[in-house]
Design an enzyme around this catalytic site. Structure first.
Site, PDB file in Angstrom:
ATOM      1  N   THR A 353       0.841  -1.238   0.098  1.00  0.00           N
ATOM      2  CA  THR A 353      -0.063  -0.075   0.025  1.00  0.00           C
ATOM      3  C   THR A 353       0.844   1.284   0.008  1.00  0.00           C
ATOM      4  OG1 THR A 353       0.027   0.253   2.218  1.00  0.00           O
ATOM      5  CG2 THR A 353      -1.636  -1.266   1.368  1.00  0.00           C
ATOM      6  N   CYS A 354       0.084   2.484  -0.168  1.00  0.00           N
ATOM      7  CA  CYS A 354       0.986   3.524  -0.113  1.00  0.00           C
ATOM      8  C   CYS A 354       1.078   4.244   1.233  1.00  0.00           C
ATOM      9  CB  CYS A 354       0.306   4.643  -1.143  1.00  0.00           C
ATOM     10  SG  CYS A 354      -1.391   5.144  -0.596  1.00  0.00           S
ATOM     11  N   ASP A 355       0.927   3.458   2.089  1.00  0.00           N
ATOM     12  CA  ASP A 355       0.947   3.994   3.574  1.00  0.00           C
ATOM     13  C   ASP A 355       2.259   3.559   4.216  1.00  0.00           C
ATOM     14  OD1 ASP A 355       0.719   4.491   6.125  1.00  0.00           O
ATOM     15  OD2 ASP A 355      -1.511   3.918   6.206  1.00  0.00           O
ATOM     16  N   ASN A 393      -6.168   0.400  -0.441  1.00  0.00           N
ATOM     17  CA  ASN A 393      -5.772   0.445  -1.598  1.00  0.00           C
ATOM     18  C   ASN A 393      -5.827  -0.486  -2.818  1.00  0.00           C
ATOM     19  OD1 ASN A 393      -2.514   2.211  -0.829  1.00  0.00           O
ATOM     20  ND2 ASN A 393      -4.607   3.081  -1.507  1.00  0.00           N
TER      21      ASN A 393
END
EC number: 4.1.1.17
Length: 414
Positions: A353-355, A393
């Site tokens: 994910t982009c986290d 995501n």
């Protein structure tokens, strides 16, 4: 005539008879039976999935279930929260598990789909009125409480049901305990137990020593405390639920469940003597963990291979690592299904994910010759993987493949 083909002009030709339709339906059903693979490596080499996947071995699940059913000195119930997958529940029923610990109406429905006559124990002690009504509708046989106001809510529960008072102690030995959320203090449990008996339900006691408990003395301490509560309340309890908390294999050394079973049995005899109540346990993690291996693919390598990006992480099937720490058993398999065998070095591992919080605890040891496109196999991930996976995501864990052997647990292949 049965089986005859009607081909009159102007009508649809080749209308199958009822008998032919039944045969076709049978073929259609057979086509929907999932394939049984030899092992994860075979599946990975042939399919090369680009999403995380769980490999499930029914044989392993049956073996673990038999270990509990033959070793524990009482009734074995499965804690559905650990893994509610239909294949898990149906295989446990087939293995002889007849009772299930449920925590919500959704879990009740999952159990009923697997078995029409399974016995359900509703041991989540905080419930809404709607949830209580669902439990009554589903025929829940045993309920737990840890506070007077929660017992007030159970007024409509049939009096032929069991109500177990859940108590908590400041006992060490688990990875983390549940006492801060659930469980009455012993003095409160005494009053609750007296009230349960006075209002006509079958009285019982229950506790939970905490997750991944590897110290049998935790159960022993709880059992002796249960006897003190019973004596102070002046109430005979029908059953004592010693909870879950049984440890799963995380570091390559199988937990000695039989020693825990023996310690529980001995403690009950020592504490209660001839007045010993029947015993119940509710394993979740220890029951289902070993039956699954999770495979996540390496999406990218950075900083000379010191940083690894996987297609699964803490928002998916690896969520348990955030709280439990890194496991001691990990293997890496090439896209052709061969195990990497180079010396290992610790890596920083991120999920897809982009986290930036999507990061495993630092130091996962992976072979130095691992490359992008390889698969990292995590054995023993049957518990709290798919059950807690999100779709953040657009990523997540949902695919399960059935295998005969979970060879990823054995290290390198021969």
């Amino acid at each position: 005539m049965t089986g005859e083909i009607d081909a009159q002009p102007g009508e649809n030709a080749r209308k199958p008879s009822i008998g032919t339709q039944s045969v076709q339906q049978g073929f259609d059903l057979m086509q929907h039976i999932p394939p049984l693979w030899l092992d994860p490596e075979t599946h990975l080499a042939r399919r090369q999935p680009d999403h995380p996947i769980l490999y499930f071995s029914p044989r392993v699940l049956h073996e673990v279930a038999d270990r509990f059913l033959t070793g524990f000195p009482g009734l074995v119930t499965y804690a559905v929260k650990a893994n509610p997958h239909p294949a898990v529940l149906s295989n446990l029923v087939a293995a002889g598990v007849s009772a299930f610990d449920v925590a919500s109406p959704a879990e009740m429905e999952a159990v009923r789909a697997a078995s029409a006559d399974a016995v359900m124990h509703y041991n989540n002690p905080v419930r809404s009125d709607v949830e209580i009504a669902a439990g009554i509708s589903h025929g829940v046989a045993s309920w737990s409480v840890d506070e007077a106001s929660e017992l007030d809510k159970l007024a409509d529960v049939p009096r032929d049901c069991e109500i177990a008072v859940r108590f908590a102690l400041p006992v060490q030995g688990a990875a983390y305990d549940f006492g801060s959320k659930f469980g009455a203090a012993p003095e409160e449990a005494i009053a609750l137990l007296q009230r349960v008996a006075a209002e006509g339900w079958t009285p019982a006691l229950c506790f939970h020593p905490g997750t991944q408990c590897e110290d049998a003395s935790a159960w022993v301490e709880y059992i002796h405390a249960a006897r003190r509560i019973v004596d102070a309340a002046g109430v005979k309890v029908a059953r004592l639920n010693v909870g879950g908390g049984f440890a799963a294999n995380r570091d390559g050394v199988a937990p000695d469940l039989e020693t825990v079973f023996s310690a529980i049995g001995t403690a009950v005899c020592d504490a209660f003597g001839d007045a010993a109540p029947e015993l119940i346990c509710e394993p979740g993690r220890a029951m289902v963990s070993e039956a699954f291996t999770l495979a996540a693919r390496i999406k990218g390598l950075r900083q000379g291979g010191g940083v690894v990006y996987l297609n699964d992480g803490i928002y998916g099937g690896l969520v348990d690592f955030r709280d439990m720490g890194l496991p001691g058993r990990v293997t890496v398999v090439s896209a052709e299904g061969q195990h990497r065998s180079a010396p290992r070095k610790p890596r920083i591992v991120f999920g897809p994910t982009c986290d930036s919080l999507d990061r495993l605890p630092d130091g996962l040891p992976l072979p130095e010759d691992s490359v992008t496109g390889d698969y990292v196999l995590f054995p023993g991930l049957g518990a709290y993987s798919s059950a807690m996976s999100t779709q953040f995501n657009g990523y997540g864990l949902s695919d399960v493949a059935t295998v005969i052997e979970l060879s990823g647990q054995a290290g390198t292949r021969g």
